[in-house]
Design an enzyme around this catalytic site. Structure first.
Site, PDB file in Angstrom:
ATOM      1  N   GLU A 195      -1.311  -4.924   6.994  1.00 51.65           N
ATOM      2  CA  GLU A 195      -0.222  -4.490   6.110  1.00 51.65           C
ATOM      3  C   GLU A 195       0.959  -3.876   6.855  1.00 51.65           C
ATOM      4  OE1 GLU A 195      -3.122  -3.128   6.625  1.00 51.65           O
ATOM      5  OE2 GLU A 195      -3.308  -1.039   5.989  1.00 51.65           O
ATOM      6  N   ASP A 207      17.540   5.499  -9.833  1.00 53.51           N
ATOM      7  CA  ASP A 207      16.293   5.438 -10.599  1.00 53.51           C
ATOM      8  C   ASP A 207      16.489   5.800 -12.076  1.00 53.51           C
ATOM      9  OD1 ASP A 207      15.367   4.971  -8.094  1.00 53.51           O
ATOM     10  OD2 ASP A 207      14.558   6.989  -7.789  1.00 53.51           O
ATOM     11  N   CYS A 264     -10.012  -2.258   7.949  1.00 56.45           N
ATOM     12  CA  CYS A 264     -10.382  -1.100   8.778  1.00 56.45           C
ATOM     13  C   CYS A 264     -11.566  -0.347   8.163  1.00 56.45           C
ATOM     14  CB  CYS A 264      -9.157  -0.212   8.988  1.00 56.45           C
ATOM     15  SG  CYS A 264      -9.411   0.959  10.316  1.00 56.45           S
ATOM     16  N   TYR A 265     -11.350   0.869   7.655  1.00 56.62           N
ATOM     17  CA  TYR A 265     -12.466   1.575   7.007  1.00 56.62           C
ATOM     18  C   TYR A 265     -13.063   0.714   5.884  1.00 56.62           C
ATOM     19  CZ  TYR A 265     -15.119   5.175   4.580  1.00 56.62           C
ATOM     20  OH  TYR A 265     -16.128   5.897   3.991  1.00 56.62           O
ATOM     21  N   LYS A 325      10.930   1.795  -4.471  1.00 52.30           N
ATOM     22  CA  LYS A 325      12.395   1.938  -4.524  1.00 52.30           C
ATOM     23  C   LYS A 325      13.112   0.584  -4.435  1.00 52.30           C
ATOM     24  CE  LYS A 325      15.949   4.800  -4.309  1.00 52.30           C
ATOM     25  NZ  LYS A 325      16.091   5.993  -5.125  1.00 52.30           N
ATOM     26  N   HIS A 368      -4.947  -3.613  10.960  1.00 48.83           N
ATOM     27  CA  HIS A 368      -4.168  -3.395   9.727  1.00 48.83           C
ATOM     28  C   HIS A 368      -3.142  -4.509   9.524  1.00 48.83           C
ATOM     29  CE1 HIS A 368      -5.489   0.687   8.580  1.00 48.83           C
ATOM     30  NE2 HIS A 368      -5.821   0.762   9.859  1.00 48.83           N
ATOM     31  N   GLY A 424      -9.006   4.262   5.947  1.00 47.04           N
ATOM     32  CA  GLY A 424      -9.179   5.661   5.557  1.00 47.04           C
ATOM     33  C   GLY A 424      -9.599   6.487   6.750  1.00 47.04           C
TER      34      GLY A 424
END
Ligand code: XMP
Length: 515
Positions: free
Chosen positions: A173, A229, A81-82, A371, A171, A54
């Protein structure tokens, strides 16, 4: 009961990527903003918690924290992280601001064995990670040890194995931490002990039950746009409630070549789903007559779409629900620290506004999916691969791909150019590498020479971008040979175009569409 990993969002730009990595490991995950996390334990019964990064600093008063239940629950926790800094601060360690900013690629050195690193790193291994922090941990809470260091972050990874609390300053991710996905997989499988059994087949069955419960015996209407979608949402709902669903497809005359026929054929022919096909081409084109301003075009199309849709829905004798193909990225409100309204870049067209006007409730079966997950679900439901892997197409259609006024003549020229461009992309086997590719007809004429004659025709711009989610994008790096081939064919085969250019703008600062 689904095993859920709760991701508490402290406002990082990449929180959604954590959810993706967890789901790629076969475990369901949900993101909850930190200020709504208090009741999340009861609502979701999570089996593990991840705290995101964050933009704030835990050294400042009033910045976000994890709710106390997280530490008392006995659940495994991974702070990123944060999230790591919040964990340290809340459990009695120290965090300092300011002096050791690290942004971008960094190298960590593993200093101890840790279940998070199992099968990935051993002590003394060095590897690339992605850092983005201004503060750093300076003192550990009781029971923690350091398991990796980096130059700017002596506490690059920390662990309290007894309580199953882990923190990483980098990070895991993002793709710039090449082994990061394996660390997240270790956290959910080895540390939290969750099986990797969350699949689309799972989702399909669970969602069908949910739709039946939500809808009961009411009638549902669904607006098909021709895109993936709304089609996937409609097929799924049809599977759940059969002919209680009616689809409405409004042809506004701004579609690509043969698009309307394909959609109608697929729904009526292959699926036998009740479909109302409204030919509203005349109505849209006359409403757009003389309209050149991009926002005015969007508003005209959006407004008229709602009007036509409402009329058709009225003829069906009333419905209780409206189906929408809303996706996860549209749902997650990123946490705003400034609280200010965001700027309207473009007024997006969907059937928004209708539910209140018509007193309809929403059925949004895709609201937890990304998606690419929708595409997997589409295949699971048996939709043809060519349809499921289609590039996104905007609601206002070709109208926003021709700056200036929309005319029948320009629409025809653009359709042909677009069709040739996409044919060449498919031939070169590049379609699936590209997020979106399309032709744009510019309101500019230029002089050319064809045979021995002078021409004075339109300029066509070609656009192709790569992207993860449409929020940011890079132009696609075609070979010059490819561009030459596409350009030659367009100029030779499309009357009205005598010059082709390639758009090499990324987003930001550009947007994907031209209007
Ligand atoms: P921009 O042009 O804002 O587009 O970079 C981002 C993505 O959104 C699509 N787009 C739309 N989709 N209704 C839609 O359903 C709209 O009004 C609309 N406008 C843009 C665009 O094609 C790209 O994928």
């Amino acid at each position: 009961m689904t095993n859920t990993v709760l991701i508490i969002d402290f406002g990082s730009q990449v929180t959604q990527l954590i959810a993706r990595r967890v789901r790629e490991a076969g475990v369901y995950s949900e993101i909850v903003p930190f200020n709504q996390a208090e009741g999340a334990q009861e609502r979701l019964s999570p089996k593990a918690v991840i705290l995101s990064g964050g933009p704030a600093s835990v050294t400042e008063m009033g910045t976000p924290r994890a709710p106390e239940w997280v530490w008392a629950s006995g659940l495994p926790v991974l702070g990123i992280c944060y999230g790591e800094q919040a964990m340290v601060e809340q459990l009695g360690g120290g965090v300092e601001g300011g002096h050791s900013r690290e942004f971008g690629r960094a190298e960590i050195e593993v200093t101890a064995d840790c279940p998070l690193f199992e099968g990935v790193w051993s002590p003394r291994d060095r590897d690339q990670v992605w850092m983005s922090h201004g503060d750093r941990v300076t003192g550990l809470p009781e029971g923690f040890e350091v398991v990796a260091v980096s130059e700017g972050a002596p506490f690059a990874a920390i662990a309290n194995e007894e309580r199953r609390f882990y923190g990483v300053q980098f990070h895991p991710e993002v793709v710039h931490t090449p082994r990061g996905a394996a660390l997240i997989s270790n956290f959910v499988h080895k540390i939290a002990g969750l099986p990797g059994d969350w699949t689309m087949a799972h989702f399909r069955t669970a969602e069908i039950t949910k739709i039946r419960e939500q809808v009961g015996t009411s009638r549902v209407i669904s607006g098909l746009s021709g895109g993936v979608d709304s089609a996937v949402a409609s097929v799924l709902i049809h599977e759940a409630i059969g002919d209680q669903l009616t689809c409405i497809f409004v042809d506004h005359g701004l579609l690509r070549a043969s698009e309307a026929e394909e959609v109608v054929e697929m729904f009526r022919g292959a699926y036998n789903i009740p479909l109302v096909h409204v030919d509203a081409r005349e109505r849209f084109l006359s409403a757009l007559d003389g309209v050149a301003d991009p926002e005015k075009k969007r508003k005209t199309i959006g407004g008229l779409f709602i009007e036509v849709f409402e009329e058709e829905a009225g003829k069906l004798g009333g419905a209780g629900f409206l189906a929408q193909g809303t996706l996860y990225p549209d749902v997650i409100e990123s946490v705003s620290f400034t609280g200010g309204p965001s700027v309207t870049i473009k007024s997006h067209h969907n059937v928004g506004g209708l539910p209140e006007r018509m007193n309809l409730k929403l059925v949004e079966p895709l609201r937890e999916l990304f998606k690419d997950e929708v595409r997997v679900l589409g295949r699971e439901l048996g939709l043809p691969d060519a349809f499921v892997s289609r590039h996104p197409f905007p609601g206002p259609g070709l109208a926003i791909r021709m700056p200036g006024e929309v005319t029948v003549e320009k629409l025809e020229i653009l359709r042909k150019a677009d069709q040739i461009y996409l044919e060449e992309i498919r031939k070169a086997d590049l379609y699936n590498e590209i997020w979106q590719a399309f032709a744009v007809l510019l309101p500019v004429r230029s002089v050319g020479v064809m045979g021995d004659s002078r021409t004075y025709d339109y300029v066509c711009a070609l656009r192709a971008v790569t992207s993860m989610d449409g929020m940011t994008a890079d132009y696609f790096d075609f070979s010059h040979e490819f561009l030459g081939r596409a350009s030659t064919r367009i100029i030779n085969e499309v009357n009205g175009i005598n010059r082709v250019v390639y758009d090499i703008t990324s987003k930001p600062p550009g947007t994907i569409e031209w209007e």
